[in-house]
Design a protein around this motif. Structure first.
Motif: not given
Length: 204
Positions: A81-85, A146-149, A151-153
């Motif tokens: 889940n490092l990036a949304p679909a 940045l995207m909420g709860q 962690f993403t790239v």
């Protein structure tokens, strides 16, 4: 895969992404001034742009530009889940953040690394950066990342920019949300591992 990197450069962002994704990779260090690898090989023959990061895929394809590379990595480890679909509203929001970091932060940092620019010019860019960081601070209210709860790239990329701010003595101490965020990202085991592998953090 091979990640071409220089310690502490923006290539730290995909390095963090690779570790968070749990993907196998080799690190290849680049001397950016000489455009050479440690083996003496001409880096320009691999990446004519002469910049890092560059990601060599097992297919032989070379992917360049940090925001593209980290999405490529995230899409190879969907379970992390490092990036949304793809094609979702959330994915476009991630791309919005990646674009903001690359255009509004990364590119405004570049002049500060120049040895020939006068101090008043550098002060102009530092003030511009501070305004951008204040915006991010406002967006982090009530969020872990940045995207909420999750962690993403994009968080790995922003973390590198915060490290650069430290290096260049840009005082962000008054931005409480951003400082808490920075500490949160810095404490992630894979972030610490990336810093250690690049010689930026002593091994415990």
């Amino acid at each position: 895969m091979k990640l071409y990197y220089s310690p502490g450069a923006c290539s730290l962002s995909p390095h963090i992404a690779l570790l968070e994704a749990g993907l196998p990779y080799d690190l290849v260090k680049v001397d950016l001034r000489a455009k050479k690898l440690e083996s003496g090989e001409d880096y320009l023959k691999i990446n004519p742009k002469g910049q890092v990061p560059a990601l060599a895929l097992d297919t032989g394809e070379l992917v360049t530009e940090g925001p593209v590379i980290v999405q490529k990595i995230a899409d190879q480890a969907k379970d992390k889940n490092l990036a949304p679909a793809r094609d979702t509203a959330e994915r476009y929001k991630l791309q919005e953040w990646l674009n903001f970091v690359t255009a509004e932060l990364h590119k405004n940092f570049s002049p500060l690394f120049s040895p020939v620019l006068p101090d008043d010019t550098k002060a102009f860019f530092k003030d511009r950066l501070l305004a951008k960081f204040k915006y991010i601070d406002s967006q982090l209210a009530g969020r872990d990342y940045l995207m909420g709860q999750q962690f993403t790239v994009a968080d790995g990329y922003l973390f590198v920019m915060l490290a650069w701010a430290d290096r260049l003595n840009i005082d962000l101490s008054g931005l409480q949300n951003l400082m808490a965020y920075k500490a949160r990202v810095a404490a992630r085991p894979k972030v610490r591992e990336a810093l250690t592998k690049e010689g930026l953090l002593k091994a415990a």
